[in-house]
Design a protein around this motif. Structure first.
Motif, PDB file in Angstrom:
ATOM      1  N   LYS A 250       1.557 -33.607 -24.672  1.00 22.38           N
ATOM      2  CA  LYS A 250       2.062 -33.127 -25.865  1.00 22.38           C
ATOM      3  C   LYS A 250       1.989 -31.798 -25.866  1.00 22.38           C
ATOM      4  CE  LYS A 250       1.016 -37.418 -28.729  1.00 22.38           C
ATOM      5  NZ  LYS A 250       0.550 -37.783 -29.755  1.00 22.38           N
TER       6      LYS A 250
ATOM      7  N   LYS B 177       8.593 -39.437 -23.752  1.00 19.39           N
ATOM      8  CA  LYS B 177       8.242 -39.076 -25.044  1.00 19.39           C
ATOM      9  C   LYS B 177       8.112 -37.631 -25.352  1.00 19.39           C
ATOM     10  CE  LYS B 177       4.221 -40.131 -27.739  1.00 19.39           C
ATOM     11  NZ  LYS B 177       2.860 -41.178 -27.909  1.00 19.39           N
ATOM     12  N   HIS B 178       7.902 -36.924 -24.205  1.00 18.92           N
ATOM     13  CA  HIS B 178       7.669 -35.424 -24.359  1.00 18.92           C
ATOM     14  C   HIS B 178       8.798 -34.792 -24.753  1.00 18.92           C
ATOM     15  CE1 HIS B 178       5.946 -31.327 -23.658  1.00 18.92           C
ATOM     16  NE2 HIS B 178       6.784 -31.146 -23.031  1.00 18.92           N
TER      17      HIS B 178
ATOM     18  N   SER C 188      11.613 -35.964 -26.061  1.00 20.50           N
ATOM     19  CA  SER C 188      11.973 -36.320 -27.288  1.00 20.50           C
ATOM     20  C   SER C 188      11.382 -35.398 -28.401  1.00 20.50           C
ATOM     21  CB  SER C 188      11.604 -37.846 -27.634  1.00 20.50           C
ATOM     22  OG  SER C 188      10.273 -37.704 -27.956  1.00 20.50           O
TER      23      SER C 188
END
Length: 263
Positions: free
Chosen positions: A2, A28-29, A31
């Protein structure tokens, strides 16, 4: 992941060779990280250019030239008249030299082909880089026209991608400085333009903004920039500000300190 960017993992991500857990973490990062999203898009452009690049193999034209040279050499070497042993030895040595010359010609041809291929690759890379720059410019100009002030600031800050911005970018920034309703957008536009004070367009924009700007912080910043470059065309507008009753006392003081350095 993150807190850290995933730029180093993007090539493997695009090649689909990352472990499933890492690939999920990268997605995920992405996004939530606009910087990594931008790097991903640029990598996709570069990967496509590399994929479209033909393999560096000898062309049919080069192969045909070599075969013709070989056939000519065969035709020449078969016309040998047997006169004496000494002449045979001389002819053999001559033929060997011709073969060596043919090989040297072939090697030189391959080297030339490699040079031309490298030049084409460099031209393709330059094309990709130019396309990427055009995309960035389009994104920057579009953001600066956005209704959201934060988006306009984001567009203004895109100037970091352009060490030598063209006139369209400079004009768009000067419009943000002179006409934007948001103080923070105008301040960011000034800071972006202050790196290009050698431009006549920028100097003119600073002088015009000096007469219309109401935010004291931006007024001070513009005055200091004009004094630093000793812009004589700013003398008149500064003197007008001194004469206006609504000019803040500390603004007048800044002008009084700066004018002698220009005059």
């Amino acid at each position: 992941m993150k807190k850290e960017h995933v730029i180093d993992l993007l090539p493997e991500y695009l090649d689909n060779i990352l472990p499933e857990t890492k690939s999920a973490a990268v997605e995920k990062h992405l996004s939530a990280c606009t910087q990594c999203q931008k790097e991903l898009e640029e990598l996709k452009i570069l990967f496509k250019a590399i994929a479209d690049e033909p393999n560096a193999v000898p062309s049919d034209r080069l192969r045909n030239r070599f075969e013709k040279a070989l056939e000519l050499e065969k035709a020449t070497t078969t016309k040998v008249v047997s006169i004496s042993e000494g002449y045979k030895k001389s002819s053999w040595a001559s033929n060997m030299l011709k073969v060596a010359a043919s090989i040297a010609l072939l090697v030189a041809s391959f080297q030339m082909g490699s040079v031309f291929q490298q030049k084409k690759s460099n031209d393709d890379l330059a094309f990709v880089q130019n396309e990427s720059l055009q995309l960035k410019q389009t994104a920057m100009l579009s953001l600066m026209e956005n209704q959201s002030a934060s988006k306009r600031i984001q567009g203004v800050n895109y100037i970091e991608e352009f060490p030598n911005p063209d006139e369209a970018i400079v004009k768009a920034l000067t419009n943000r400085l002179r006409y934007d309703e948001n103080d923070n957008v105008r301040l960011n536009a000034f800071e972006a333009l202050s790196k290009f004070t050698s431009s006549e367009t920028v100097k003119t924009a600073f002088i015009e903004a000096l007469g219309t700007e109401k935010n004291p912080s931006i007024q001070i910043a513009i005055i200091q920039a004009l004094v630093q470059i000793q812009e004589k065309k700013a003398i008149g507008p500064m003197q007008k500000l001194l004469e206006r009753e609504d000019t803040q006392p500390f603004i007048k003081n800044e002008i009084k300190l700066g004018l002698p350095k220009i005059i």
